[in-house]
Design a protein around this motif. Sequence first.
Motif, mmCIF file in Angstrom:
data_model
loop_
_atom_site.group_PDB
_atom_site.id
_atom_site.type_symbol
_atom_site.label_atom_id
_atom_site.label_comp_id
_atom_site.label_asym_id
_atom_site.label_seq_id
_atom_site.Cartn_x
_atom_site.Cartn_y
_atom_site.Cartn_z
ATOM 1 N N ASP A 589 3.437 -5.034 -7.615
ATOM 2 C CA ASP A 589 2.670 -4.223 -8.198
ATOM 3 C C ASP A 589 2.151 -2.737 -7.379
ATOM 4 O OD1 ASP A 589 0.360 -3.504 -8.510
ATOM 5 O OD2 ASP A 589 -1.371 -5.285 -7.908
ATOM 6 N N LYS A 592 -1.055 -1.827 -5.270
ATOM 7 C CA LYS A 592 -0.571 -1.813 -3.193
ATOM 8 C C LYS A 592 0.117 -1.473 -2.395
ATOM 9 C CE LYS A 592 -1.431 -7.088 -4.927
ATOM 10 N NZ LYS A 592 -1.336 -8.460 -4.547
ATOM 11 N N GLN A 595 2.757 -4.678 -0.153
ATOM 12 C CA GLN A 595 3.521 -6.149 -0.647
ATOM 13 C C GLN A 595 5.042 -6.809 0.385
ATOM 14 O OE1 GLN A 595 3.528 -5.383 -5.362
ATOM 15 N NE2 GLN A 595 3.157 -3.881 -3.928
#
Length: 664
Positions: A589, A592, A595
């Motif tokens: 993603d 972000k 992660q």
Amino acid sequence: MKHRTVSAFVITLQVAYLLILPLTALAQTSTDALLTVGGTPVDKDELIYLISKGKGTDTQTPGVSREEFEENLELFINYKLKVKEAEARGLEDTDEFAREFASFKESLIYPYLIKNSLEEGELRKAYSRMQEVVRASHILFQFPPNASTEDSLIVLKMALKVKGEIENGGDINELAVQYSDDPSAKVNKGDLGYFTGLQMVQPFEDAAYTLQAGQVSDPVLTNFGYHIIKVQDRQPNPGQVRVSHILVRFDANNPTQEENARRKIADIYTEIQKENTVWEDIVKTYSEDPATSQRGGLLPWFGVGSMIPEFEMGAFSLSEFGEISPPLKTQYGYHILRLEEKKPIASFEEMEESIRSKILRDSRSGMINSQVVAIQKARYGYSENEASVNSLAETLNPIAKPEFTTTVRSQSLDKSPLFNIQGKTYLMSDLTAYMDGEEISPKLKGGTFDIWFDRFVSKTLSTTEEKDIESNNKEYQMLLKEYRDGILLFSLMNQEVWEKGISDSLGQAEFYRKNIDRYQWSNRIEAFIVKVLDPAQAENARKALQGNGYNQALIQEFESDYKANATLAYHTESGTYEYEEHPVLSKIDTQKSYQEIEVDGALYLVVTGQKIPAGPRKFEESRGLVIRDYQDHLDKTLIDLLKTKYPIQINPRIKEETFLVLNQ
């Protein structure tokens, strides 16, 4: 220009031409040539040879498809266009071309020469003999200095007499002490230990390998004299062995010193048997071999016939790695051996060059050369004018080389006939011209004429053989043409495509500007990717990375820490990536900053930074791609120009015949 070991045409066919261009519509030629290039005919055999060679023998599909054939024909046409242009520019008239082609020609013809087939036979015979080791004893009967024929006969009779004693039950080893002129016989009683191919002079080896265990040879003549040989044993070659050793030296003429050495080696052997004894420590403490004592006594690999027999037999008697021998005695002292490694005899391919080197250094080389000359003489109708040659030898043998040509001319011997080859008569003037062209004189014993006459005959026969191959061997003709055309093509491509594509910075910039749509970045993102190799270290990585944005200080600190404290815990990479096709980043993603994801069973910790939208690459960022594409552009432009300059005509009937031949 650098030498290329791979066919220039094959390189061009498989690498340089990436685009298949449509064939020009062409009229049928009036000849049986496959095609003409600017009026020059090209035979179908050349295309058949190149396609067959490029396809090789390991392909699963026999023949070529119609599509493959058309593609190869187009590549072949482009190839011939470039060779035609190189010829038109006179590139084959340069010194550079002459040097490179001569170098290739020398190596290309070798497999077709009589000498190569004879050498190959000797190589195979030597390797075959190397599969066995032979143990033999011998008695040597040397000739006195400046021996006459009568002296030689006396030595031969003595050898035959001793052979008779052996056949009547005499011990060859005891008789060696009594009769042998080999100085080592006083120590080894004529026992040579085990040996294999290429470790003895050729006549000795030939005789030994024809005998079975227990058999005795007739007198064998070598440069050392006559030998009587008895084979004691024959075994498969055990290959090579590597051992380490402990050595305790003694003076063979000092019995007290030898006894002390024997006791010392026995005490060392007892010490080695104790538990927890470290071999390397014992070697360092006690071994008297300064070359190996500081490295555990380790010796280089060796095979049969490389070491003195006692040491060799002790080494090859060990079978288990780490096995230690009882003390053994050699002329150097007492030894204890430890087996480190064993390996079988290498394959023929691995040993071929070393075998060839040994053969070319021993008497086999002279034997091969003599056989070559004999075959050449028979094949090319050699006949010698014996009366003329004998007369010239008598007159000119005493004349030194510096005065040789002058003497020949002053005595009007220039036109004296020497020999005929293929109907051509070679004269004394041809021999003097050859001698004058040779800077180095042969260091051989004998008369000047005899030495140079033999060399001239050999050289003339070799030249005749090479011309015969070049004129009559179709395969060699094709190979020679392939390399000749390949050098010309390389020279042209270097001038017009490769070097120009690299050095023409203005052309690169212009090409980049006109084709900017080829050099575009897709969406990119800054990322630091940590692949966790040791799951036990995952938590440490999390603590270091979570809550921190992408920055160089973070990356440097993380990498310095794990390289110092957990070298094998992670694999890291960082930079700016086109993430949409990336195997890891395509799954994150991008909103972000930190992660964790799993890809193919591996855990990745990813820290991301700035996102960069799609857009054009800068010229500096695309330079490698631009040069490659610019070279392709130059190549295509050159081909288009040459197709205009040199009209091509294809014979449809011969083209179809060529396709059928390739699919037979």
